[in-house]
Design a protein around this motif. Structure first.
Motif, PDB file in Angstrom:
ATOM      1  N   GLN A 170       0.843  -1.195   0.000  1.00  0.00           N
ATOM      2  CA  GLN A 170       0.000   0.000   0.000  1.00  0.00           C
ATOM      3  C   GLN A 170       0.882   1.251   0.000  1.00  0.00           C
ATOM      4  N   TYR A 171       0.657   2.131  -0.975  1.00  0.00           N
ATOM      5  CA  TYR A 171       1.356   3.409  -1.038  1.00  0.00           C
ATOM      6  C   TYR A 171       0.358   4.544  -0.823  1.00  0.00           C
ATOM      7  N   ARG A 172       0.896   5.709  -0.577  1.00  0.00           N
ATOM      8  CA  ARG A 172       0.041   6.881  -0.415  1.00  0.00           C
ATOM      9  C   ARG A 172      -0.723   7.129  -1.718  1.00  0.00           C
ATOM     10  N   THR A 173      -2.014   7.364  -1.607  1.00  0.00           N
ATOM     11  CA  THR A 173      -2.851   7.566  -2.787  1.00  0.00           C
ATOM     12  C   THR A 173      -3.159   9.050  -2.995  1.00  0.00           C
ATOM     13  N   PHE A 174      -3.603   9.362  -4.192  1.00  0.00           N
ATOM     14  CA  PHE A 174      -4.025  10.721  -4.520  1.00  0.00           C
ATOM     15  C   PHE A 174      -5.346  10.641  -5.270  1.00  0.00           C
ATOM     16  N   VAL A 223     -11.000  10.367  -9.407  1.00  0.00           N
ATOM     17  CA  VAL A 223     -10.372   9.046  -9.529  1.00  0.00           C
ATOM     18  C   VAL A 223      -9.227   8.944  -8.534  1.00  0.00           C
ATOM     19  N   LYS A 224      -9.202   7.866  -7.763  1.00  0.00           N
ATOM     20  CA  LYS A 224      -8.130   7.660  -6.789  1.00  0.00           C
ATOM     21  C   LYS A 224      -7.060   6.766  -7.393  1.00  0.00           C
ATOM     22  N   GLY A 225      -5.795   7.107  -7.114  1.00  0.00           N
ATOM     23  CA  GLY A 225      -4.711   6.302  -7.653  1.00  0.00           C
ATOM     24  C   GLY A 225      -3.444   6.474  -6.846  1.00  0.00           C
ATOM     25  N   GLN A 226      -2.365   5.833  -7.300  1.00  0.00           N
ATOM     26  CA  GLN A 226      -1.064   5.980  -6.671  1.00  0.00           C
ATOM     27  C   GLN A 226      -0.016   5.993  -7.768  1.00  0.00           C
ATOM     28  N   THR A 227       1.142   6.596  -7.479  1.00  0.00           N
ATOM     29  CA  THR A 227       2.156   6.791  -8.516  1.00  0.00           C
ATOM     30  C   THR A 227       3.066   5.583  -8.693  1.00  0.00           C
ATOM     31  N   ILE A 228       2.939   4.602  -7.831  1.00  0.00           N
ATOM     32  CA  ILE A 228       3.808   3.428  -7.890  1.00  0.00           C
ATOM     33  C   ILE A 228       3.016   2.200  -7.449  1.00  0.00           C
ATOM     34  N   SER A 229       3.388   1.047  -7.979  1.00  0.00           N
ATOM     35  CA  SER A 229       2.674  -0.193  -7.655  1.00  0.00           C
ATOM     36  C   SER A 229       3.663  -1.295  -7.320  1.00  0.00           C
TER      37      SER A 229
END
Length: 282
Positions: free
Chosen positions: A260-264, A269-275
């Protein structure tokens, strides 16, 4: 649906997908480290703290499996003292060093197709050994190994030998699939883009029941799932129609966890910059 239709759309090729780019980068970082041993070079995805999160994820997974063992008497897949580690596209070796610092003490091998990368990792390892010389005098933990090897074109027997002849317990990728996805090169035997060959090559490296932990900034979690766990029948179709016979896969991957990374949120739409996803070979 054939194998190609089950995969995400290809990324546009970039210089980050070329060996020349990485050779040049690591040549510079070799020089910088020689002048200043505290400068180990780039730690990929450091702004997202991905390396620390991958280490933490593996530690948590080990504890979870240890608890399951106590409840079911089944042998755990992971154990810091015995689980072998293979890092694909190791760069300066920072991920394996971080795992060593966290207590993972079994065999650890970092491979990269850039000879300058391997030279840098070995140079950083020598600096670490000198820095911790007194602490390591009575330490029987084997040194982290580094070797030049191309995951797509290299002979599998180079890394599948000895105790790891049936595969590695933990295979790691922090940005390597990203770089391969930016290459416009083709596999000579099958004519496929290199990223299309990656899953079946990695499968060979993970022992049955072992795990593959991959981190990407170019692909979402859903896209990583599509690359490594294609719809039923799609992988077999791709292997039958375009992969050489010696690349026929054994087993498959299933999703075994995520970081789990910090989301924006943007535009609702919610997302994250890395997976980061964890796959288990079954």
């Amino acid at each position: 649906m054939d194998g190609a239709e089950s995969q995400p759309a290809h990324l546009e090729p970039s210089e980050l997908g070329t060996k020349e780019y990485w050779n040049k980068l690591y040549t510079n970082e070799l020089s910088n480290h020689a002048a200043d041993p505290s400068d180990i070079g780039t730690v990929w995805f450091d702004d997202s703290d991905a390396e620390a999160k991958m280490v933490e994820f593996l530690a948590d997974l080990e504890q979870e499996q240890e608890q399951q063992q106590q409840e079911s008497s089944q042998s755990p897949v992971l154990a810091k003292g015995t689980s072998s580690l293979l890092d694909l596209g190791c760069g300066n070796g920072s991920l394996l060093f971080a795992l060593r610092d966290d207590g993972w003490s079994a065999r650890a091998l970092g491979v990269d197709y850039s000879p300058q990368s391997v030279a840098l990792a070995r140079q950083v390892a020598a600096s670490r050994a000198e820095e911790h010389k007194e602490e390591e005098d009575d330490d029987e933990t084997p040194a982290v190994e580094f070797s030049e090897w191309d995951i797509i074109a290299g002979e599998s027997s180079t890394v599948l030998n000895g105790a790891q002849s049936s595969g590695w317990d933990v295979v790691l990728d922090k940005g390597t699939f990203d770089a391969i996805s930016l290459s416009d090169a083709r596999d000579q035997a099958s004519g496929r883009r290199l990223c299309e060959c990656y899953r079946e090559r990695v499968l060979r490296l993970v022992r049955p029941g072992g795990i593959f932990l991959v981190t990407s900034c170019n692909w979402t979690e859903e896209e990583l799932r599509a690359w490594f766990v294609p719809p039923s029948g799609a992988a077999a179709a791709a292997t039958t129609t375009s992969a050489p016979a010696e690349e026929a896969e054994i087993g498959k991957f299933e999703v075994a966890g995520r970081v789990q990374y910090r989301t924006f949120s943007f535009g609702g739409v919610k997302g994250q910059t890395i997976s980061t996803l964890c796959f288990r070979r079954i």
